[in-house]
Design an enzyme around this catalytic site. Structure first.
Site, PDB file in Angstrom:
ATOM      1  N   ASN A  65       5.192   5.625   3.602  1.00 34.93           N
ATOM      2  CA  ASN A  65       6.537   5.389   3.057  1.00 34.93           C
ATOM      3  C   ASN A  65       6.534   5.488   1.538  1.00 34.93           C
ATOM      4  O   ASN A  65       6.131   6.555   1.030  1.00 34.93           O
ATOM      5  CB  ASN A  65       7.247   4.157   3.644  1.00 34.93           C
ATOM      6  CG  ASN A  65       6.555   2.828   3.518  1.00 34.93           C
ATOM      7  OD1 ASN A  65       5.457   2.650   4.021  1.00 34.93           O
ATOM      8  ND2 ASN A  65       7.187   1.875   2.893  1.00 34.93           N
ATOM      9  N   ASP A  66       6.933   4.474   0.807  1.00 33.72           N
ATOM     10  CA  ASP A  66       7.272   4.626  -0.617  1.00 33.72           C
ATOM     11  C   ASP A  66       6.197   5.294  -1.488  1.00 33.72           C
ATOM     12  O   ASP A  66       5.010   4.988  -1.345  1.00 33.72           O
ATOM     13  CB  ASP A  66       7.501   3.254  -1.268  1.00 33.72           C
ATOM     14  CG  ASP A  66       8.299   2.300  -0.423  1.00 33.72           C
ATOM     15  OD1 ASP A  66       8.843   2.716   0.604  1.00 33.72           O
ATOM     16  OD2 ASP A  66       8.362   1.122  -0.799  1.00 33.72           O
ATOM     17  N   GLN A  82       2.563   4.126   0.073  1.00 33.72           N
ATOM     18  CA  GLN A  82       2.447   3.120   1.123  1.00 33.72           C
ATOM     19  C   GLN A  82       1.968   3.828   2.394  1.00 33.72           C
ATOM     20  O   GLN A  82       2.596   4.795   2.858  1.00 33.72           O
ATOM     21  CB  GLN A  82       3.809   2.460   1.365  1.00 33.72           C
ATOM     22  CG  GLN A  82       4.341   1.702   0.168  1.00 33.72           C
ATOM     23  CD  GLN A  82       3.790   0.295   0.092  1.00 33.72           C
ATOM     24  OE1 GLN A  82       4.246  -0.587   0.791  1.00 33.72           O
ATOM     25  NE2 GLN A  82       2.798   0.068  -0.764  1.00 33.72           N
ATOM     26  N   SER A 126       4.780  -2.170  -2.475  1.00 36.03           N
ATOM     27  CA  SER A 126       4.988  -1.187  -3.551  1.00 36.03           C
ATOM     28  C   SER A 126       4.791  -1.750  -4.951  1.00 36.03           C
ATOM     29  O   SER A 126       4.884  -2.960  -5.172  1.00 36.03           O
ATOM     30  CB  SER A 126       6.387  -0.593  -3.444  1.00 36.03           C
ATOM     31  OG  SER A 126       6.382   0.308  -2.374  1.00 36.03           O
ATOM     32  N   ASP A 190       8.059  -5.266  -5.711  1.00 31.96           N
ATOM     33  CA  ASP A 190       8.105  -3.897  -6.233  1.00 31.96           C
ATOM     34  C   ASP A 190       8.216  -3.831  -7.753  1.00 31.96           C
ATOM     35  O   ASP A 190       9.204  -3.290  -8.307  1.00 31.96           O
ATOM     36  CB  ASP A 190       9.263  -3.109  -5.586  1.00 31.96           C
ATOM     37  CG  ASP A 190       9.265  -3.193  -4.064  1.00 31.96           C
ATOM     38  OD1 ASP A 190       8.179  -3.408  -3.502  1.00 31.96           O
ATOM     39  OD2 ASP A 190      10.333  -3.053  -3.453  1.00 31.96           O
TER      40      ASP A 190
HETATM   41  N1  DQQ Z   1       8.672  -0.710   1.215  1.00 32.83           N
HETATM   42  C1  DQQ Z   1       9.917  -1.234   0.744  1.00 32.83           C
HETATM   43  C2  DQQ Z   1       9.497  -2.015  -0.457  1.00 32.83           C
HETATM   44  C3  DQQ Z   1       8.220  -2.625  -0.020  1.00 32.83           C
HETATM   45  C4  DQQ Z   1       7.595  -1.539   0.777  1.00 32.83           C
HETATM   46  C5  DQQ Z   1      10.920  -0.159   0.416  1.00 32.83           C
HETATM   47  C6  DQQ Z   1       6.820  -2.016   1.972  1.00 32.83           C
HETATM   48  O1  DQQ Z   1      10.436  -2.972  -0.847  1.00 32.83           O
HETATM   49  O2  DQQ Z   1       7.402  -3.005  -1.108  1.00 32.83           O
HETATM   50  O3  DQQ Z   1      10.867   0.878   1.330  1.00 32.83           O
HETATM   51  O4  DQQ Z   1       6.188  -0.947   2.622  1.00 32.83           O
END
Ligand code: DQQ
Length: 577
Positions: A65-66, A82, A126, A190
């Protein structure tokens, strides 16, 4: 039978290809250092993978992900993200790490951060990278502890003279920040890249919720290790709830180059600051004047209050992060593009999630929005080309653009309209572009529009995704809307196929209407009006796959128009290992 034979020869080809990539990686000399690729990544050589992309960033398998902590360090681009090392669904969240010389071809290194300490045992969430005054990069990230509370932590490279930053060490004094009383301990995460104020102190913002409002808490530090919360957040908004992944950075007015996050003035130029927050599954931004002495941020308009509800991308695009590329003096934006298929589909594919092509971002000419464009380096992948100029596209007609691989392509097309006064009148109360595109979808013929491209189309058009424009007349002017309609993109069940829309801030009487679309098997990234509006979609064709995909330019309006120019290229595969 014939199909089976084709599949098995493709299988052999892919095995050969996999072997070539493996050999290449084993001997790849990266900045004088031999990189042992494939440490934790094996190539998926499964032929039933019509949705894997060729030139977008994705790991060989599992969940992504991120984007996290992108940076340029000692001649090397670093990208973290991530990642679930153990499967194709979200979980075991770690920071995977890849490096590149050109932002397009990538080599994975060992995973940088894994959840193995009490303060991050439930996930290394993140965060961002900041290069400190001694040249040392620092990662600031969110850890989720045993109570699911979110804490902020530091990590440093084991060896700063290693340009590849192969190993990362979590700081012995972690966690450095715990949720303050006013914020929800489960919604505190984040950290952004740090910037230094004129007082020599670092600042970062952290996404949270205060009194049911989305907020970016501001912290200050003299040494990047011990931090004090500022009495008031950098920004908060009562029309939003919780913010994830805040990003805060300067942009130059009337200029093209990007700025380092710490730049507070440039001689002879004005500067504006952008604050991006991720919420409601979208990345919204606001702009304004930031005073680094008082840390007061005077915004032009609140989130979703500005003209056009400023968003980086009006499609599938979330948790983005930017960084300053000091080598090419530009600001680059990355974003996660999630899947639109189901969890069982992810398990079957063995992976989930893509990143956009990195985009360079700058302020528009009239300084009221950002414009984005794929990084120049992507053009190195362009290969077979078709090109023509000044072709009439009559009302209710289409032409096929053949001669390129339509499932793996980069297309630039520009339209010219005349007799604008014939445009349909826009019902004034329709201000939501997504609603307008849904009401007037690709099959609803109008006057000027829908016109644009049909991508990932089967020969008989049973399957297609329309990326198109419509031009409307208002009381005093004109409005151009850009839409992506994937409602006929696939017969596969349970696919999420929302229609997306964005207004394009240009006057069709004076500016040509242009579109650049990157097509890569299951992703379609479109840039309208030279990057004034962007829409990213995920598409899962069943028929329009590989060589069976077709590309058309179409005009489903009654008014004729002309294609002033079209260039389309097949794209080579990027090396991502
Ligand atoms: N993904 C979210 C963030 C977090 C992360 C946003 C967790 O807020 O830190 O997609 O995988």
């Amino acid at each position: 039978m014939l199909f089976k034979t084709k599949l098995s020869s493709l299988n052999i080809l892919m095995k050969i290809y996999g072997f070539c990539v493996f050999s290449l990686c084993c001997f790849l000399i990266f900045n004088g250092v031999q990189v042992e690729a494939f440490k934790n990544h094996t190539l998926l050589l499964n032929v039933s993978q019509p949705y894997r992309t060729a030139y977008h960033f994705q790991p060989s398998k599992n969940w992504m992900n991120d984007p996290n902590g992108p940076m340029y360090y000692k001649g090397v681009y670093h990208f973290f993200y991530q990642f679930n090392p153990y499967g194709p669904l979200w979980g075991n969240i770690s920071w995977a790490h890849a490096i590149s010389h050109d932002l397009i071809n990538w080599v994975h290194l060992d995973i940088a951060l894994v959840p193995n300490e009490p303060y991050d045992i439930n996930g290394c969430f993140s965060g961002s990278a900041t290069i400190l005054p001694n040249g040392e990069p620092a990662i600031l990230y969110t850890g989720v502890d045993g109570n699911l509370h979110q804490l902020q932590n530091l990590a440093f490279p084991k060896n700063i003279s290693d340009p590849l930053l192969n190993e990362w060490v979590k700081w012995s004094l972690n966690p450095i920040l715990s949720p303050p009383d006013e914020s929800n301990p489960f919604l505190y995460r984040d950290p952004s890249t740090g910037w230094m104020g004129p007082d020599g102190e670092w600042r970062v913002v952290i996404g949270t919720q205060i009194d049911h409002q989305g907020a970016a808490i501001l912290y200050k530090s003299k040494d990047f290790q011990s931090w004090t919360m500022s009495p008031s957040p950098l920004q908060l908004s009562n029309i939003t709830t919780f913010w994830e992944c805040p990003d805060f950075y300067p942009v130059i007015c009337n200029g093209k180059s990007g700025l380092d996050t710490s730049v507070i003035s440039v001689q002879g130029k004005d500067i504006k600051h952008v604050l991006k927050a991720s919420f409601n599954n979208q990345d919204y931004y606001i702009m304004g004047k930031y005073d680094p002495e008082s840390d007061h941020y005077d915004v032009d308009a609140d989130f979703m209050k500005s003209k056009g509800w400023l968003r980086y991308d009006y499609g599938r695009f979330y948790a983005s992060k930017s960084f300053y590329d000091g080598d090419k003096k530009r600001r680059i934006l990355w974003s996660w593009v999630c899947e639109g298929d189901t969890a069982p589909d992810a398990i079957e594919k063995g992976w989930s999630g893509l990143q956009t092509i990195p985009r360079s971002i700058q302020l528009s000419k009239n300084e009221d929005q950002l414009v984005q464009w794929p990084v120049k380096e992507l053009e190195k992948l362009r290969t077979r080309k078709v090109h023509f100029k000044n072709k009439k596209l009559r009302g209710r007609s289409m032409i096929e653009i053949s001669g390129i691989t339509a499932s793996q392509a980069d297309v630039e097309i520009t339209f010219r309209l005349s007799k604008h006064k014939h445009a349909e009148v826009l019902v004034p109360e329709v201000i939501d572009p997504q609603l307008l595109c849904t009401q007037k979808n690709a099959s609803m013929g109008g006057k000027f529009g829908p016109f644009g491209l049909l991508v990932l189309a089967s020969k008989d058009l049973t399957e297609h995704t329309a990326v198109f424009f419509r031009v409307f007349r208002t009381a005093n002017s004109f409005r151009v809307i850009m839409c992506v309609d994937p409602s006929r993109s696939s017969s596969k069940p349970l696919i999420d196929k929302p229609i997306y829309g964005a207004f394009l801030a240009l006057d069709p009487r004076h500016a040509k209407i242009s579109l650049r679309t990157l097509i890569d098997h299951s992703i379609v990234e479109s840039f309208g009006g030279e990057g004034l509006a962007c829409i990213t979609s995920r598409i899962y064709p069943v028929l329009a796959v590989g060589e069976q995909a077709h590309l058309f330019a179409f005009n489903n309006g009654t008014q004729s128009l002309s294609i002033s120019s079209l260039s389309a290229w097949s794209m080579k595969k990027a090396q991502i290992v």
